[in-house]
Design a protein around this motif. Structure first.
Motif, PDB file in Angstrom:
ATOM      1  N   ILE A 225       0.847  -1.194   0.000  1.00 14.32           N
ATOM      2  CA  ILE A 225       0.000   0.000   0.000  1.00 14.32           C
ATOM      3  C   ILE A 225       0.883   1.245   0.000  1.00 14.32           C
ATOM      4  CG2 ILE A 225      -1.599   1.370   1.403  1.00 14.32           C
ATOM      5  CD1 ILE A 225      -2.988  -1.270   2.140  1.00 14.32           C
ATOM      6  N   LYS A 226       1.937   1.233   0.810  1.00 15.20           N
ATOM      7  CA  LYS A 226       2.870   2.370   0.826  1.00 15.20           C
ATOM      8  C   LYS A 226       3.503   2.601  -0.539  1.00 15.20           C
ATOM      9  CE  LYS A 226       4.260   2.172   5.666  1.00 15.20           C
ATOM     10  NZ  LYS A 226       5.365   1.887   6.590  1.00 15.20           N
ATOM     11  N   ALA A 227       3.693   1.529  -1.290  1.00 13.80           N
ATOM     12  CA  ALA A 227       4.296   1.618  -2.624  1.00 13.80           C
ATOM     13  C   ALA A 227       3.238   1.918  -3.697  1.00 13.80           C
ATOM     14  CB  ALA A 227       5.030   0.323  -2.950  1.00 13.80           C
ATOM     15  N   ASN A 228       2.024   2.260  -3.274  1.00 18.22           N
ATOM     16  CA  ASN A 228       0.918   2.603  -4.180  1.00 18.22           C
ATOM     17  C   ASN A 228       0.535   1.477  -5.130  1.00 18.22           C
ATOM     18  OD1 ASN A 228       0.528   5.207  -3.133  1.00 18.22           O
ATOM     19  ND2 ASN A 228       2.216   5.976  -4.365  1.00 18.22           N
ATOM     20  N   LYS A 229       0.609   0.247  -4.641  1.00 17.46           N
ATOM     21  CA  LYS A 229       0.179  -0.898  -5.445  1.00 17.46           C
ATOM     22  C   LYS A 229      -1.325  -1.074  -5.315  1.00 17.46           C
ATOM     23  CE  LYS A 229       4.308  -1.792  -6.739  1.00 17.46           C
ATOM     24  NZ  LYS A 229       4.725  -1.390  -8.059  1.00 17.46           N
ATOM     25  N   ARG A 230      -1.925  -1.687  -6.296  1.00 20.43           N
ATOM     26  CA  ARG A 230      -3.367  -1.915  -6.324  1.00 20.43           C
ATOM     27  C   ARG A 230      -3.727  -3.181  -5.550  1.00 20.43           C
ATOM     28  NH1 ARG A 230      -4.949  -2.766 -12.070  1.00 20.43           N
ATOM     29  NH2 ARG A 230      -3.278  -4.239 -11.805  1.00 20.43           N
ATOM     30  N   PRO A 231      -4.981  -3.290  -5.099  1.00 21.91           N
ATOM     31  CA  PRO A 231      -5.406  -4.516  -4.402  1.00 21.91           C
ATOM     32  C   PRO A 231      -5.178  -5.763  -5.251  1.00 21.91           C
ATOM     33  CG  PRO A 231      -7.085  -2.824  -4.201  1.00 21.91           C
ATOM     34  CD  PRO A 231      -6.053  -2.286  -5.139  1.00 21.91           C
ATOM     35  N   GLU A 232      -5.342  -5.631  -6.574  1.00 20.05           N
ATOM     36  CA  GLU A 232      -5.119  -6.758  -7.473  1.00 20.05           C
ATOM     37  C   GLU A 232      -3.666  -7.224  -7.416  1.00 20.05           C
ATOM     38  OE1 GLU A 232      -8.533  -4.310  -8.959  1.00 20.05           O
ATOM     39  OE2 GLU A 232      -6.506  -3.835  -8.313  1.00 20.05           O
ATOM     40  N   ASP A 233      -2.750  -6.267  -7.289  1.00 22.06           N
ATOM     41  CA  ASP A 233      -1.325  -6.599  -7.193  1.00 22.06           C
ATOM     42  C   ASP A 233      -1.017  -7.328  -5.886  1.00 22.06           C
ATOM     43  OD1 ASP A 233      -0.869  -5.259  -9.632  1.00 22.06           O
ATOM     44  OD2 ASP A 233      -0.538  -3.356  -8.593  1.00 22.06           O
ATOM     45  N   VAL A 234      -1.622  -6.849  -4.802  1.00 24.86           N
ATOM     46  CA  VAL A 234      -1.410  -7.481  -3.494  1.00 24.86           C
ATOM     47  C   VAL A 234      -1.944  -8.911  -3.529  1.00 24.86           C
ATOM     48  CG1 VAL A 234      -1.880  -7.371  -1.023  1.00 24.86           C
ATOM     49  CG2 VAL A 234      -1.534  -5.249  -2.307  1.00 24.86           C
ATOM     50  N   ALA A 235      -3.132  -9.099  -4.102  1.00 28.65           N
ATOM     51  CA  ALA A 235      -3.726 -10.434  -4.175  1.00 28.65           C
ATOM     52  C   ALA A 235      -2.885 -11.368  -5.048  1.00 28.65           C
ATOM     53  CB  ALA A 235      -5.150 -10.345  -4.707  1.00 28.65           C
ATOM     54  N   THR A 236      -2.188 -10.824  -6.026  1.00 26.81           N
ATOM     55  CA  THR A 236      -1.296 -11.639  -6.856  1.00 26.81           C
ATOM     56  C   THR A 236      -0.126 -12.162  -6.025  1.00 26.81           C
ATOM     57  OG1 THR A 236      -1.877 -10.432  -8.866  1.00 26.81           O
ATOM     58  CG2 THR A 236       0.213 -11.606  -8.887  1.00 26.81           C
ATOM     59  N   VAL A 237       0.370 -11.321  -5.134  1.00 27.68           N
ATOM     60  CA  VAL A 237       1.492 -11.721  -4.270  1.00 27.68           C
ATOM     61  C   VAL A 237       1.012 -12.653  -3.157  1.00 27.68           C
ATOM     62  CG1 VAL A 237       3.221 -10.864  -2.633  1.00 27.68           C
ATOM     63  CG2 VAL A 237       2.823  -9.647  -4.783  1.00 27.68           C
ATOM     64  N   LEU A 238      -0.099 -12.303  -2.547  1.00 25.25           N
ATOM     65  CA  LEU A 238      -0.663 -13.113  -1.466  1.00 25.25           C
ATOM     66  C   LEU A 238      -1.664 -14.090  -2.078  1.00 25.25           C
ATOM     67  CD1 LEU A 238      -1.237 -10.305   1.186  1.00 25.25           C
ATOM     68  CD2 LEU A 238       0.727 -11.845   0.970  1.00 25.25           C
ATOM     69  N   LYS A 239      -1.174 -15.169  -2.597  1.00 24.41           N
ATOM     70  CA  LYS A 239      -1.961 -16.115  -3.392  1.00 24.41           C
ATOM     71  C   LYS A 239      -3.218 -16.631  -2.693  1.00 24.41           C
ATOM     72  CE  LYS A 239       0.810 -16.575  -7.000  1.00 24.41           C
ATOM     73  NZ  LYS A 239       0.396 -16.077  -8.284  1.00 24.41           N
ATOM     74  N   SER A 240      -3.198 -16.725  -1.383  1.00 25.26           N
ATOM     75  CA  SER A 240      -4.360 -17.273  -0.671  1.00 25.26           C
ATOM     76  C   SER A 240      -5.412 -16.207  -0.349  1.00 25.26           C
ATOM     77  CB  SER A 240      -3.913 -17.955   0.618  1.00 25.26           C
ATOM     78  OG  SER A 240      -3.330 -17.013   1.491  1.00 25.26           O
ATOM     79  N   ARG A 241      -5.176 -14.972  -0.805  1.00 27.37           N
ATOM     80  CA  ARG A 241      -6.095 -13.864  -0.512  1.00 27.37           C
ATOM     81  C   ARG A 241      -6.756 -13.338  -1.778  1.00 27.37           C
ATOM     82  NH1 ARG A 241      -6.804 -14.665   4.766  1.00 27.37           N
ATOM     83  NH2 ARG A 241      -4.793 -14.999   5.745  1.00 27.37           N
ATOM     84  N   SER A 242      -8.058 -13.136  -1.699  1.00 31.13           N
ATOM     85  CA  SER A 242      -8.781 -12.574  -2.836  1.00 31.13           C
ATOM     86  C   SER A 242      -8.621 -11.052  -2.842  1.00 31.13           C
ATOM     87  CB  SER A 242     -10.260 -12.929  -2.753  1.00 31.13           C
ATOM     88  OG  SER A 242     -10.860 -12.255  -1.668  1.00 31.13           O
ATOM     89  N   ILE A 243      -8.985 -10.443  -3.946  1.00 30.17           N
ATOM     90  CA  ILE A 243      -8.932  -8.987  -4.039  1.00 30.17           C
ATOM     91  C   ILE A 243      -9.845  -8.368  -2.989  1.00 30.17           C
ATOM     92  CG2 ILE A 243      -9.430  -7.001  -5.531  1.00 30.17           C
ATOM     93  CD1 ILE A 243      -8.732  -8.915  -7.925  1.00 30.17           C
ATOM     94  N   ASP A 244     -11.036  -8.926  -2.828  1.00 32.61           N
ATOM     95  CA  ASP A 244     -11.961  -8.401  -1.817  1.00 32.61           C
ATOM     96  C   ASP A 244     -11.413  -8.544  -0.406  1.00 32.61           C
ATOM     97  OD1 ASP A 244     -13.865  -7.508  -3.604  1.00 32.61           O
ATOM     98  OD2 ASP A 244     -15.038  -9.357  -3.509  1.00 32.61           O
ATOM     99  N   SER A 245     -10.762  -9.668  -0.109  1.00 29.78           N
ATOM    100  CA  SER A 245     -10.218  -9.842   1.242  1.00 29.78           C
ATOM    101  C   SER A 245      -9.072  -8.861   1.495  1.00 29.78           C
ATOM    102  CB  SER A 245      -9.772 -11.284   1.488  1.00 29.78           C
ATOM    103  OG  SER A 245      -8.624 -11.607   0.738  1.00 29.78           O
TER     104      SER A 245
END
Length: 72
Positions: A17-37
């Motif tokens: 989030i500090k690096a201004n990444k999108r929720p979709e990007d975070v969910a790509t890294v955190l494979k067990s987490r959905s975009i909504d989560s």
């Protein structure tokens, strides 16, 4: 039943989030987490994603071509 967030996942979420990444990007890294989560966890932590507006100028031009458009 949801899977409890691990401290490392929360650290990654905060860092991205500090690096201004999108929720979709975070969910790509955190494979067990959905975009909504990802969005929900960020909101529960009081964090927010910054969104840059996206424009499709070609689509705008196509829609506006042919004169003034009527608004409903």
């Amino acid at each position: 039943m949801s899977i409890k967030w691990k401290p490392k996942e929360i650290d990654i979420l905060k860092e991205m989030i500090k690096a201004n990444k999108r929720p979709e990007d975070v969910a790509t890294v955190l494979k067990s987490r959905s975009i909504d989560s990802v969005r929900n966890k960020a909101a529960r932590l009081g964090l927010g994603f910054l969104y840059e507006p996206e424009y499709d100028f070609a689509a705008f031009e196509r829609m506006m071509k042919g004169g003034q458009q009527k608004c409903l």
